[in-house]
Design an enzyme around this catalytic site. Structure first.
Site, PDB file in Angstrom:
ATOM      1  CG  HIS A 166      -9.028   0.156  -3.657  1.00 36.18           C
ATOM      2  ND1 HIS A 166     -10.111   0.717  -4.296  1.00 36.18           N
ATOM      3  CD2 HIS A 166      -9.115  -1.183  -3.894  1.00 36.18           C
ATOM      4  CE1 HIS A 166     -10.828  -0.235  -4.885  1.00 36.18           C
ATOM      5  NE2 HIS A 166     -10.240  -1.394  -4.649  1.00 36.18           N
ATOM      6  CG  PHE A 167      -1.946   2.834  -3.395  1.00 36.71           C
ATOM      7  CD1 PHE A 167      -2.156   1.638  -2.726  1.00 36.71           C
ATOM      8  CD2 PHE A 167      -0.871   2.904  -4.270  1.00 36.71           C
ATOM      9  CE1 PHE A 167      -1.313   0.539  -2.912  1.00 36.71           C
ATOM     10  CE2 PHE A 167      -0.016   1.822  -4.463  1.00 36.71           C
ATOM     11  CZ  PHE A 167      -0.244   0.638  -3.785  1.00 36.71           C
ATOM     12  NE  ARG A 168      -8.861   2.783   0.994  1.00 38.16           N
ATOM     13  CZ  ARG A 168      -9.921   2.100   0.602  1.00 38.16           C
ATOM     14  NH1 ARG A 168     -10.649   2.535  -0.416  1.00 38.16           N
ATOM     15  NH2 ARG A 168     -10.275   1.000   1.223  1.00 38.16           N
ATOM     16  CG  ASN A 216     -12.773   3.094  -4.637  1.00 34.19           C
ATOM     17  OD1 ASN A 216     -11.653   2.929  -5.109  1.00 34.19           O
ATOM     18  ND2 ASN A 216     -13.279   2.277  -3.740  1.00 34.19           N
ATOM     19  CG  ASP A 243     -10.043  -5.593  -3.650  1.00 34.71           C
ATOM     20  OD1 ASP A 243      -9.942  -4.378  -3.889  1.00 34.71           O
ATOM     21  OD2 ASP A 243     -11.103  -6.104  -3.230  1.00 34.71           O
ATOM     22  CG  HIS A 297     -11.209   0.579   5.453  1.00 36.19           C
ATOM     23  ND1 HIS A 297     -11.769   1.674   4.854  1.00 36.19           N
ATOM     24  CD2 HIS A 297     -11.553  -0.488   4.689  1.00 36.19           C
ATOM     25  CE1 HIS A 297     -12.432   1.300   3.773  1.00 36.19           C
ATOM     26  NE2 HIS A 297     -12.313  -0.001   3.644  1.00 36.19           N
TER      27      HIS A 297
END
Length: 440
Positions: A60-62, A92, A301, A305
């Site tokens: 997840h690289f946001r 996401n 995964d 944050h």
């Protein structure tokens, strides 16, 4: 034969096993193994092991929308510093990656900024189910991702009727986050404020098993292949092992490394992720099934944050931890400590992803394949230090851990992208090609 690049003097892990051979590369592909003539560039790999390029099929690289945590550039930089040559990035983001426009936006953002090769998942929703057959065939897409448990926005498909609609649309293997939303909603009261060790009590074994059994039944009814991500319970692996005709699965380095009894008291909410870090008995059970061959791939995964977010008191703290840069180092340490062989690790991180997802031209060191190599020093003893980490979030649950085995070089399509901690002058990552997309 004169070549663009020659890897000389290393132990090269070919499909048939390790060999002391040279490898020749021209125009980004492997053209010779064994006797190689002159080369425009020669890399001395003496004392090092040359592995097929590591593929991390869950990150997840946001970007877009959450760049305070990570972006495509910083996440990909972390990847290549950790020896990873290609990644599958998750949907996401804000907005979600659930339309053709969103996929094309990510591909445009990645061009000239991502250090590694890449593909982007399309997120399944209750609203785009009938469009997924078309979306999954877009170049640069890794396929479809279903969140059966809560995620951002409307990236949640929790009921059987809508899950069946998603599975009926398309043909490629579908990636699944298997936690049962209904059970977790019923169990919200199991969360203890200020106590992250209650996280696996809330999102318990049965939450995972219920979802896994449901999606296996739906997949069989739809005659659709699925890939169950980040499996955390030995019981699930036993069930998946009986359904390998339709299901592949992934385990993560953190679930193979951390035990809740130690991790939650030591690092608190920094150990919080979904599905949770569980007990040492769960961890040991995953290793038992890994030795029996059930997991097909290792994925990180990677889900960063900020420190400010992670230090909120539980359950206001978000779930997720960075991991793309530490995936290979952690697993090399497990190899050094005798938990798995290097050959099995290669299968989990290169040949396995190629086989599961139908990646074109990657996953092995063989003539005609992309010249992707992860070069490692199996004997290097070192400590994960904060200064080595490239993720924008600035932390890792593994900081301070002493390891044996380190990535030394990352070569992607014949370009030396990273060597001994130093990056190349520019990012050359490109979209991954897939057999099912390229050739129908």
């Amino acid at each position: 034969m004169n070549v663009d690049l020659k890897l000389k003097g290393g132990t090269v892990y070919l499909p048939g096993g390790p060999a002391q051979v040279d490898v020749g590369v021209s125009a980004g592909r492997i053209v010779a193994i064994g006797a190689v003539g002159g080369a425009g560039e020669t890399i001395d790999c003496a004392g090092l092991d040359v592995l097929p390029g590591v593929i991390d099929s869950q990150v997840h690289f946001r970007e877009p929308g959450l760049e305070t945590k990570e972006d495509l550039e910083s996440g990909a930089r972390s990847a290549v510093l950790g020896g990873v040559t290609a990644v599958f990035e998750m949907p996401n983001t804000k907005p979600n990656t659930d339309t053709a426009e969103a996929v094309n936006d990510k591909l445009a953002r990645a061009k000239g900024r991502m250090w590694c090769d890449h593909a982007f998942y399309v997120g399944a929703t209750n609203h785009n189910a009938e469009s997924l057959a078309e979306l999954e065939r877009m170049p640069g897409t890794a396929g479809v991702k279903i969140f059966m448990g809560a995620s951002t926005g409307d990236l949640l498909v929790s009921d059987d009727a809508n899950l069946a609609r998603v599975l009926a649309s398309g043909h490629r293997r579908v990636a699944i986050h298997a936690e049962d939303e209904f059970r977790m909603q019923d169990r919200l009261g199991e969360r203890v404020p200020g106590d992250p060790s209650s996280h696996p009590v809330w999102r318990d074994d049965e939450s995972a098993m219920l979802a896994t059994r449901r999606i296996l039944g739906l997949a069989r009814a739809a005659r659709r292949r699925i890939h169950i991500l980040h499996v955390t319970t030995p019981a699930e692996l036993e069930v998946i092992g009986r359904n390998k005709d339709i299901a592949t699965c992934e385990v993560t380095p953190q679930h193979l490394t951390l035990a809740g009894e130690e991790a939650y008291p030591r690092i608190g909410t920094y150990a919080q992720m979904n599905p949770p870090i569980r007990s040492g008995a769960h961890r040991d059970g995953l290793w038992d099934w890994l030795r029996q061959g059930v997991p097909d791939v290792i994925g990180s995964d990677h889900a960063p944050h900020t420190i400010a977010e992670k230090t909120r008191p539980y359950p206001d703290s978000p779930s997720g931890m960075p991991g793309v840069q530490t995936l290979l180092p952690l697993m090399l340490n497990h190899v050094a400590e005798g938990r798995l062989t290097l050959q099995r690790l290669i299968d989990l991180t290169s040949a396995g992803p190629q086989r599961v997802f139908g990646i074109a031209g990657k996953g092995r060191i063989a003539v005609g394949y992309d010249a992707d190599f992860t070069i490692v020093d199996l004997k290097k003893r070192w400590t994960i230090e904060e200064s080595w980490l490239a993720s924008r979030c600035g932390w890792s649950p593994f900081t301070g851990m002493q390891l044996t085995g380190k990535p030394i070089g990352t070569i992607i399509r014949g370009h030396r992208v990273m060597w001994d901690g130093a990056l190349a002058a520019r990012a050359i990552g490109a979209p991954i090609r897939f057999e099912s997309v390229e050739f129908g």
